[in-house]
Design an enzyme around this catalytic site. Sequence first.
Site, PDB file in Angstrom:
ATOM      1  N   ASN A  56      10.306   5.412   6.735  1.00 61.72           N
ATOM      2  CA  ASN A  56       9.598   4.739   7.382  1.00 61.72           C
ATOM      3  C   ASN A  56       9.954   4.216   9.086  1.00 61.72           C
ATOM      4  O   ASN A  56       9.857   3.175   9.138  1.00 61.72           O
ATOM      5  CB  ASN A  56      11.265   3.048   6.660  1.00 61.72           C
ATOM      6  CG  ASN A  56      10.493   3.285   4.962  1.00 61.72           C
ATOM      7  OD1 ASN A  56      11.896   4.050   4.812  1.00 61.72           O
ATOM      8  ND2 ASN A  56       9.604   2.880   4.815  1.00 61.72           N
TER       9      ASN A  56
ATOM     10  N   ILE B  27       9.084   0.580  13.518  1.00 59.16           N
ATOM     11  CA  ILE B  27      10.023   0.122  12.008  1.00 59.16           C
ATOM     12  C   ILE B  27       9.039  -0.022  10.530  1.00 59.16           C
ATOM     13  O   ILE B  27       7.883  -1.066  11.598  1.00 59.16           O
ATOM     14  CB  ILE B  27      10.983   0.069  12.234  1.00 59.16           C
ATOM     15  CG1 ILE B  27      11.538   0.273  13.539  1.00 59.16           C
ATOM     16  CG2 ILE B  27      11.975  -0.515  10.903  1.00 59.16           C
ATOM     17  CD1 ILE B  27      12.441  -0.493  13.968  1.00 59.16           C
ATOM     18  N   CYS B  28       8.329   0.442   9.742  1.00 57.86           N
ATOM     19  CA  CYS B  28       7.828  -0.175   8.987  1.00 57.86           C
ATOM     20  C   CYS B  28       9.019  -1.297   7.978  1.00 57.86           C
ATOM     21  O   CYS B  28       9.629  -1.031   7.450  1.00 57.86           O
ATOM     22  CB  CYS B  28       7.478   0.895   7.595  1.00 57.86           C
ATOM     23  SG  CYS B  28       6.591  -0.850   6.321  1.00 57.86           S
ATOM     24  N   LEU B  29       9.325  -2.280   8.198  1.00 61.45           N
ATOM     25  CA  LEU B  29      10.104  -3.077   7.697  1.00 61.45           C
ATOM     26  C   LEU B  29       9.617  -4.476   7.206  1.00 61.45           C
ATOM     27  O   LEU B  29       9.362  -5.487   7.952  1.00 61.45           O
ATOM     28  CB  LEU B  29      11.255  -3.220   8.781  1.00 61.45           C
ATOM     29  CG  LEU B  29      12.990  -4.397   7.990  1.00 61.45           C
ATOM     30  CD1 LEU B  29      13.124  -3.057   6.621  1.00 61.45           C
ATOM     31  CD2 LEU B  29      13.684  -3.907   8.860  1.00 61.45           C
TER      32      LEU B  29
END
Lengths: 152, 487
Positions: free
Chosen positions: A80, A87-89
């Site tokens: 991620n 960041i993939c959040l």
Amino acid sequence: MSAPLPKRIIKETERLQNEPVPGISAQPHDDNARYFDVMVEGPGGSCYEGGVFNLELFLPDDYPMCPPRIRFLTRIYHPNIDRLGRICLDVLKNNWSPALQIRTILLSIQALLGAPNPEDPLNEAVAKQWKENQSEAIETAREWTKLYAQKN
Amino acid sequence: MKFGHEYEQVLASEGFPEQWLNSAIDYKYLKKCIKKVHRQLLALGLDGETLSHLSGWVEQPDFKVKPLQHHDYYSAAQPDLNTISEEFTPQLRILVDAQTGQPLDATLTPETKATLQGLAQHEMILAGRKEHLGTRIEPVDESESGSDSHGTPKDRVSSITELPADARWVQVPLASAQRFFDLLAPKLEDLEALRAAETRKLEEEILDLGDAVENVVEPVREGFEAKREISYRDLYFWREMFRLYLESPIFYSESEQNRGPLTFAKAKERLEAYDKQLRETGLLSKMKTPAARQAAKQFLDLNVDILKIMHFQEVNARAMVKILKKFDKQTHLEGRLFLKSLRDKYPELVPPEGSKKIVPSGFANSIARDLHAEIASKILAIVPQLDDWNCPVCYAMAWRPVSLGCCRSVFCIRCIIKLQDEGMKRCPCCNKETVMSADGRNIDFETMDFLEKYFPLEVKRRQKENEKAQLVRDYGEEFVKPSCTVM
């Protein structure tokens, strides 16, 4: 800086200094109180354990109406997180709420290290490896942690 | 300094009440008792070496093991450590040859010892399973012990009886050791009673003080204009006084990293720092009414009182742990089992085993925790703190307060307007889509009255800020910029 620093940012910064979260630190720059040097320790029991990851964090003018901008500076092997450290959040994007704070966001990032989610990948190559051969992927993450994320 | 000496000094010099001193652990006398036990053991021919050699395998199995069969014991008075806490009798168990009465331990060759040790452990596991502690020696039978887990206890017993060697457990009752525990146990009862009584007393004091504080800070109601100026300012002094207290609570740390009761030393340090802060800021002398000053002094005195009982209990708990350790070390008897049973009986007294953290031990611990909570809820809560009434978005006082109705959060009206302008539909705290439908009806009038009553100055300031922000929103930044300043 033109506008004075909002009370909210002052208070958050104060609390981060006075009551730091274990395994996390965030230090504002002297010349720009909206820009933070962040350090996050890899969570125990994960393949990032023992690693110390540096990130940069910036609070845009609209903060807290929009989320802080955060990026890993230390290289990390994670489905991620992409090569640029983005960041993939969800809470950094659509699920941001102005009641969240720097400390809660950093805790979410630390939790993300503990629970990689290859189903929602940002780094396709890593995610693919993670799904096809998890043990090898974990081993690579461990090696990268040793290679790039050591305290100096 | 030796602990015994230090202990005596603390008891003598801290000005503890007579009644407390009577409950204190008699460290010196208990030490003498240990010496007596030690001598008694020597007289039995059991020197330290023999005992420590024995203790390797005279280890007790699980102590919760209940009724025991006593037929294998040549035992005096109380046959065995038949269970927990209250019935505990210190004793020594030796393996002897049934015919000669010779202790087997000291004279055995290393090989035999090893075998015995293995056997003893084996038997202990077994004993735990079938609640049978008595044992006879049998030769090690690998094949049998291998399949042992499937055999029923009964099978096992029958195999034990075929033993060639004849050895039995013998128990030696130790009068002086008994005396040691007889002395110690009632002291603990006393300390527990003292803790309970003092805690109750202090809790009452806290309640009284709470009333007193309430009387002096109660914000002025309609029709009491004359008194307004005075109590209104006192309210702010009290708030600052309590804010400082909350910032660094004296008996209990609430910070994320090390939550928990503080040690006496740490608490004392904090109380001194707090006292100094009050002096330096001159808060006490600024208070207008004598009643307020009196209550403030009472507040400090209360903290001193808590500190005192905490000190007394802490030093006693330390004395107890030390004396039991000494008992263990000198006699190799099962003092630690006593300690363990104490832990079950007085969980507040003894810190849990293996806790290396520096926590105040025992009663002191629970006093710190309980009274901290009492002070917080009965005294400090009387004067609301600004931090508890902040808007979760901008961290300034939630003025005017708006409730979205979805959760209990209260926001300031500015932030809700901003959220609506940004098209952020969800409540920042509970994520329900309630933001867009909010309007004048969502203003929380109850909270508004409360804030006006307790935070008059802050409300005024916030009101001005809000008005300015509204102008900026309606007419743009330029409108509110001062075009001309008179110097």
